[in-house]
Design a protein around this motif. Structure first.
Motif, PDB file in Angstrom:
ATOM      1  N   PHE A 193     -18.426 -16.050   2.238  1.00 26.91           N
ATOM      2  CA  PHE A 193     -17.107 -16.676   2.066  1.00 26.91           C
ATOM      3  C   PHE A 193     -15.995 -15.631   2.101  1.00 26.91           C
ATOM      4  N   VAL A 194     -16.165 -14.579   1.327  1.00 27.51           N
ATOM      5  CA  VAL A 194     -15.088 -13.582   1.197  1.00 27.51           C
ATOM      6  C   VAL A 194     -15.022 -12.663   2.416  1.00 27.51           C
ATOM      7  N   GLU A 195     -16.162 -12.192   2.865  1.00 24.43           N
ATOM      8  CA  GLU A 195     -16.151 -11.147   3.896  1.00 24.43           C
ATOM      9  C   GLU A 195     -15.896 -11.683   5.300  1.00 24.43           C
ATOM     10  N   THR A 196     -15.963 -13.010   5.484  1.00 24.87           N
ATOM     11  CA  THR A 196     -15.650 -13.566   6.802  1.00 24.87           C
ATOM     12  C   THR A 196     -14.193 -14.047   6.863  1.00 24.87           C
ATOM     13  N   GLY A 197     -13.421 -13.785   5.787  1.00 24.08           N
ATOM     14  CA  GLY A 197     -11.990 -14.109   5.805  1.00 24.08           C
ATOM     15  C   GLY A 197     -11.682 -15.560   5.488  1.00 24.08           C
ATOM     16  N   LEU A 198     -12.698 -16.334   5.056  1.00 24.35           N
ATOM     17  CA  LEU A 198     -12.444 -17.745   4.748  1.00 24.35           C
ATOM     18  C   LEU A 198     -11.635 -17.915   3.461  1.00 24.35           C
ATOM     19  N   ASP A 199     -11.632 -16.883   2.628  1.00 23.83           N
ATOM     20  CA  ASP A 199     -10.886 -16.947   1.372  1.00 23.83           C
ATOM     21  C   ASP A 199      -9.474 -16.421   1.626  1.00 23.83           C
ATOM     22  N   TYR A 200      -8.678 -17.205   2.364  1.00 24.63           N
ATOM     23  CA  TYR A 200      -7.353 -16.722   2.764  1.00 24.63           C
ATOM     24  C   TYR A 200      -6.378 -16.644   1.593  1.00 24.63           C
ATOM     25  N   TYR A 201      -6.641 -17.370   0.504  1.00 25.68           N
ATOM     26  CA  TYR A 201      -5.788 -17.186  -0.674  1.00 25.68           C
ATOM     27  C   TYR A 201      -5.886 -15.745  -1.174  1.00 25.68           C
ATOM     28  N   ARG A 202      -7.060 -15.137  -0.985  1.00 23.93           N
ATOM     29  CA  ARG A 202      -7.281 -13.758  -1.405  1.00 23.93           C
ATOM     30  C   ARG A 202      -6.668 -12.776  -0.413  1.00 23.93           C
ATOM     31  N   THR A 203      -7.008 -12.970   0.895  1.00 22.29           N
ATOM     32  CA  THR A 203      -6.574 -11.982   1.885  1.00 22.29           C
ATOM     33  C   THR A 203      -5.060 -12.014   2.083  1.00 22.29           C
ATOM     34  N   ASP A 204      -4.452 -13.209   1.921  1.00 21.08           N
ATOM     35  CA  ASP A 204      -3.028 -13.334   2.248  1.00 21.08           C
ATOM     36  C   ASP A 204      -2.141 -13.633   1.050  1.00 21.08           C
ATOM     37  N   LEU A 205      -2.721 -13.683  -0.138  1.00 25.45           N
ATOM     38  CA  LEU A 205      -1.867 -14.002  -1.294  1.00 25.45           C
ATOM     39  C   LEU A 205      -2.219 -13.156  -2.528  1.00 25.45           C
ATOM     40  N   HIS A 206      -3.268 -13.530  -3.243  1.00 24.40           N
ATOM     41  CA  HIS A 206      -3.431 -12.857  -4.543  1.00 24.40           C
ATOM     42  C   HIS A 206      -3.978 -11.436  -4.419  1.00 24.40           C
ATOM     43  N   GLY A 207      -4.751 -11.163  -3.355  1.00 25.16           N
ATOM     44  CA  GLY A 207      -5.301  -9.804  -3.192  1.00 25.16           C
ATOM     45  C   GLY A 207      -4.201  -8.766  -3.001  1.00 25.16           C
ATOM     46  N   PRO A 208      -3.328  -8.946  -1.976  1.00 23.43           N
ATOM     47  CA  PRO A 208      -2.226  -7.998  -1.797  1.00 23.43           C
ATOM     48  C   PRO A 208      -1.305  -7.916  -3.022  1.00 23.43           C
ATOM     49  N   ALA A 209      -1.100  -9.060  -3.692  1.00 22.65           N
ATOM     50  CA  ALA A 209      -0.211  -9.055  -4.870  1.00 22.65           C
ATOM     51  C   ALA A 209      -0.830  -8.236  -6.006  1.00 22.65           C
ATOM     52  N   LEU A 210      -2.147  -8.329  -6.163  1.00 16.26           N
ATOM     53  CA  LEU A 210      -2.810  -7.558  -7.231  1.00 16.26           C
ATOM     54  C   LEU A 210      -2.741  -6.061  -6.932  1.00 16.26           C
ATOM     55  N   LEU A 211      -2.969  -5.718  -5.661  1.00 20.48           N
ATOM     56  CA  LEU A 211      -2.900  -4.294  -5.289  1.00 20.48           C
ATOM     57  C   LEU A 211      -1.478  -3.764  -5.517  1.00 20.48           C
ATOM     58  N   ASP A 212      -0.497  -4.561  -5.141  1.00 20.20           N
ATOM     59  CA  ASP A 212       0.898  -4.169  -5.338  1.00 20.20           C
ATOM     60  C   ASP A 212       1.193  -3.984  -6.829  1.00 20.20           C
ATOM     61  N   ALA A 213       0.648  -4.880  -7.652  1.00 18.60           N
ATOM     62  CA  ALA A 213       0.884  -4.783  -9.101  1.00 18.60           C
ATOM     63  C   ALA A 213       0.290  -3.500  -9.681  1.00 18.60           C
ATOM     64  N   CYS A 214      -0.766  -2.998  -9.053  1.00 23.41           N
ATOM     65  CA  CYS A 214      -1.413  -1.766  -9.559  1.00 23.41           C
ATOM     66  C   CYS A 214      -0.537  -0.537  -9.320  1.00 23.41           C
ATOM     67  N   GLY A 215       0.388  -0.617  -8.372  1.00 20.09           N
ATOM     68  CA  GLY A 215       1.272   0.524  -8.089  1.00 20.09           C
ATOM     69  C   GLY A 215       0.538   1.612  -7.324  1.00 20.09           C
ATOM     70  N   ASP A 216       1.011   2.845  -7.496  1.00 17.73           N
ATOM     71  CA  ASP A 216       0.426   3.981  -6.773  1.00 17.73           C
ATOM     72  C   ASP A 216      -0.891   4.376  -7.452  1.00 17.73           C
ATOM     73  N   VAL A 217      -2.006   4.145  -6.760  1.00 17.91           N
ATOM     74  CA  VAL A 217      -3.318   4.443  -7.363  1.00 17.91           C
ATOM     75  C   VAL A 217      -3.941   5.714  -6.778  1.00 17.91           C
ATOM     76  N   ARG A 218      -3.170   6.446  -5.983  1.00 19.69           N
ATOM     77  CA  ARG A 218      -3.745   7.649  -5.355  1.00 19.69           C
ATOM     78  C   ARG A 218      -4.293   8.609  -6.423  1.00 19.69           C
ATOM     79  N   GLU A 219      -5.569   8.970  -6.226  1.00 13.95           N
ATOM     80  CA  GLU A 219      -6.280   9.891  -7.127  1.00 13.95           C
ATOM     81  C   GLU A 219      -6.391   9.377  -8.561  1.00 13.95           C
ATOM     82  N   ARG A 220      -6.102   8.113  -8.774  1.00 18.71           N
ATOM     83  CA  ARG A 220      -6.302   7.513 -10.100  1.00 18.71           C
ATOM     84  C   ARG A 220      -7.766   7.117 -10.250  1.00 18.71           C
ATOM     85  N   ARG A 221      -8.301   7.247 -11.457  1.00 23.25           N
ATOM     86  CA  ARG A 221      -9.682   6.813 -11.725  1.00 23.25           C
ATOM     87  C   ARG A 221      -9.611   5.349 -12.160  1.00 23.25           C
ATOM     88  N   VAL A 222     -10.224   4.499 -11.352  1.00 24.03           N
ATOM     89  CA  VAL A 222     -10.090   3.055 -11.598  1.00 24.03           C
ATOM     90  C   VAL A 222     -11.466   2.417 -11.798  1.00 24.03           C
TER      91      VAL A 222
END
Ligand SMILES: C[S@@+](CC[C@H](N)C(=O)[O-])C[C@H]1O[C@@H](n2cnc3c(N)ncnc32)[C@H](O)[C@@H]1O
Length: 269
Positions: free
Chosen positions: A27-56
């Motif tokens: 479901f997820v890896e074939t892009g069928l979960d478009y709410y994730r790929t085009d909505l909440h996924g990018p928004a969550l990454l954006d909310a995390c801010g700059d994660v370069r070299e951060r331990r997550v």
């Protein structure tokens, strides 16, 4: 997505996620979960801010879709999930990725681990950030997991279905032509444990998982009891470009479908 009201225990919840591993991965890896790929996924990454070299630490990472987003943004990521099947998929994707890049595997570390056990598995302050992409509401004790996460990192950023619209009674009222008029929501205060049937038309393989539902006030109380304070809440909405690409996302421009919580250790903690 249908919700059946059946109480179940954590062992059943874990078994269902193991049983669902191949179907969820597809479901997820074939892009069928478009709410994730085009909505909440990018928004969550954006909310995390700059994660370069951060331990997550990514909790309930599944087959690692969001974990890889963090790694691609430069973070050193550990993904944990209690499903062996999903972690096997995550590791296979990671190996294939590194094989293609001609490198040794190792960009992301994955562990099979119940999130309830993170405080005994990792030392305090091992991480700069803990994330959880659409997973805390699937955990039997999210309050205890938040408290444990607060010992491992000073900040946690997570996404969940919006408690406002993810109510036990949730039916789109339509006109004769099928156009959606309004979402009928009821029984908001029923904090139920449900078996969620993933039987949407776009899914090739159907499956079932357990979801523990809480109200906004209950989430806020769990965050406070974990020694955290909310720094910011986000209710992601699809852009016009996202709706043009995926017209199905238009509903999420009318109502909040997801909630992103950015919380930090309180000074008192
Ligand atoms: C909806 S999936 C999200 C997976 C992944 N974060 C993603 O965005 O695709 C929820 C995940 O939470 C995991 N999960 C639920 N309870 C857990 C627990 N107690 N400990 C670790 N993982 C858990 C499930 O196995 C599943 O992979």
């Amino acid at each position: 997505m249908a919700h059946d009201r059946i109480d179940t225990d954590p062992a059943t919840a874990r078994r269902l996620w193991n049983d669902a591993a191949d179907a969820y991965h597809h479901f997820v890896e074939t892009g069928l979960d478009y709410y994730r790929t085009d909505l909440h996924g990018p928004a969550l990454l954006d909310a995390c801010g700059d994660v370069r070299e951060r331990r997550v630490l990514d909790l309930g990472c599944g087959q690692g879709w969001f974990t890889r987003q963090l790694a691609a943004a430069g973070a050193q990521v550990t993904g944990v999930d209690w499903s062996h099947g999903l972690i096997e998929h995550a590791r296979a994707i990671e190996e294939a990725r590194h094989f293609r890049a001609g490198e040794l595997a190792g960009g992301v570390t994955y562990d099979v681990l119940d999130a309830a056990d993170i405080a005994t598995h990792f030392a305090p302050d091992t991480f700069d950030l803990v994330t959880a992409c659409m997973s805390l509401m699937d955990m039997p004790s999210p309050g205890a997991v938040l408290a444990a996460a607060a010992r491992l990192a000073p900040r946690i950023v997570f996404s969940i279905p919006s408690p406002v619209t993810d109510a036990p009674h949730r039916v789109w009222k339509r006109d004769a032509s099928g156009t959606k008029l309004a979402l009928e929501i009821d029984r908001y205060f029923d904090a139920t444990t449900t078996v969620m049937q993933w039987n949407m038309k776009r899914l090739v393989h159907h499956f079932a998982t357990v979801q523990y539902r809480y109200t906004l006030e209950q989430w806020s109380r769990m965050i406070e009891d974990a020694g955290l304070v909310i720094a910011r809440l986000r209710e992601p909405r699809p852009s016009e470009a996202a709706i043009a690409k995926r017209p199905e996302l238009a509903d999420a421009a009318r109502l909040p479908y997801f909630l992103i919580v950015d919380a930090c250790r309180s000074r008192a903690a």
